[in-house]
Motif scaffolding. Sequence first.
Motif, mmCIF file in Angstrom:
data_model
loop_
_atom_site.group_PDB
_atom_site.id
_atom_site.type_symbol
_atom_site.label_atom_id
_atom_site.label_comp_id
_atom_site.label_asym_id
_atom_site.label_seq_id
_atom_site.Cartn_x
_atom_site.Cartn_y
_atom_site.Cartn_z
ATOM 1 N N UNK A 9 0.811 -1.230 0.000
ATOM 2 C CA UNK A 9 0.000 0.000 0.000
ATOM 3 C C UNK A 9 0.843 1.278 0.000
ATOM 4 N N UNK A 10 2.003 1.239 -0.638
ATOM 5 C CA UNK A 10 2.884 2.416 -0.680
ATOM 6 C C UNK A 10 3.100 2.845 -2.131
ATOM 7 N N UNK A 11 2.802 4.129 -2.405
ATOM 8 C CA UNK A 11 2.969 4.704 -3.740
ATOM 9 C C UNK A 11 2.260 3.829 -4.789
ATOM 10 N N UNK A 12 3.016 3.321 -5.755
ATOM 11 C CA UNK A 12 2.431 2.516 -6.831
ATOM 12 C C UNK A 12 2.386 1.032 -6.506
ATOM 13 N N UNK A 75 -0.925 13.641 2.819
ATOM 14 C CA UNK A 75 -0.234 12.364 2.673
ATOM 15 C C UNK A 75 -0.899 11.442 1.661
ATOM 16 N N UNK A 76 -1.878 11.937 0.911
ATOM 17 C CA UNK A 76 -2.624 11.064 -0.004
ATOM 18 C C UNK A 76 -1.708 10.292 -0.952
ATOM 19 N N UNK A 77 -0.708 10.971 -1.505
ATOM 20 C CA UNK A 77 0.116 10.353 -2.546
ATOM 21 C C UNK A 77 1.048 9.269 -2.034
ATOM 22 N N UNK A 78 1.148 9.133 -0.719
ATOM 23 C CA UNK A 78 1.962 8.048 -0.177
ATOM 24 C C UNK A 78 1.270 6.700 -0.324
ATOM 25 N N UNK A 79 -0.050 6.714 -0.378
ATOM 26 C CA UNK A 79 -0.830 5.484 -0.307
ATOM 27 C C UNK A 79 -1.221 4.996 -1.702
ATOM 28 N N UNK A 80 -1.187 3.709 -1.881
ATOM 29 C CA UNK A 80 -1.581 3.105 -3.151
ATOM 30 C C UNK A 80 -3.036 3.476 -3.465
ATOM 31 N N UNK A 82 -4.343 6.127 -3.202
ATOM 32 C CA UNK A 82 -4.769 7.066 -2.154
ATOM 33 C C UNK A 82 -5.683 6.409 -1.120
ATOM 34 N N UNK A 83 -5.439 5.150 -0.841
ATOM 35 C CA UNK A 83 -6.255 4.403 0.120
ATOM 36 C C UNK A 83 -5.710 4.603 1.533
ATOM 37 N N UNK A 84 -6.051 5.732 2.120
ATOM 38 C CA UNK A 84 -5.529 6.075 3.450
ATOM 39 C C UNK A 84 -6.131 5.227 4.565
#
Length: 332
Positions: A9-12, A75-80, A82-84
């Motif tokens: 669940x990180x970036x891409x 921090x949205x773009x950190x999550x795959x 954007x699944x925070x």
Amino acid sequence: MLKEIEIQNFRCFEQIKISGFERVNLIGGKNNAGKTALLEALFLNVAPQPSSLVILRELRREPAKAIEAMPYRTWDNLFYSQRKERLIVIIGTDDKNKTDRLEIQVQVRRYNITFKVGTNEGESNWSSTKVNTGNLFNSRISIDEVPIIPSFVRISGKELTAAYDRARLDDKDTEVLKAFQVIDPAIESVESFSIGEPTLYLRRKGEKRLPLSLFGDAINRVADIILKLVNSEPKILLVDEIENGIHYTNQRDFWRILFRLAVELDTQIFATTHSLEMLQAFADVGLEPNQECSSAYFELAKKPKTNQIIGIRRDLETLNYAIEHQKGVRGE
């Protein structure tokens, strides 16, 4: 030395596990295959603290004004995708089978970010840090000494000079000169001066001293790479698009320096590339007789049906064969 990393669940990366890291590792793949994101996950594995996320935002050049306008999306773009609501999980395993696990969670309502760091050996080995986003960005965080070198940021002369002086204090400054001579054999000395602003000066044979900034991008980038390598505290160096600015005729000699220093300094190197010439130079140096440094190539590619990113490890013999027979080795 890190041997394996698992990312969720990180970036891409929805989920990926890459095994078989060596002392020096080169990573290839198409655009948006996750090469930079993999370096960022490796950075978080070695520096698992909230301030590392601010550094990643700065290295990505994400606009600071967006934090003020939309703090809940910081921090949205950190999550795959954007699944925070899901945890980011990064698990690193070293050559002694020690496992470090990092979990990152965002509490949207209060704009807090929580870091949970520990091992898989029991709850007693875990620690948790919760930081308010506003407080985190208001604190002073320096990126000068982080072991990651982005593809496009040129470090300032002041920062390079400070790094050179640290290397000189530890009697490692000669390595900087050797690296410069790979790019320009006529360079015979490197000196730091603090007249006005701290600056590095180079002298070519038969010429006067000139500031480092006048020698072009290749010299500046090589300076950044070598100085971060010899000064590295975490014993890791992460370089995005390592070929940038380095002419193909100099790439083998440059790899020889990196391979040697990685062994001498007990430091692990991860680098990305788009260049077939850099890949060939890497394979050639790694396969040289009496080469003491272990190395491997990792190709990131997407599965056609699921679009999920996978990491394929190639030993150097396989890589060299594929290049010689014009087979795809960069995610093709």
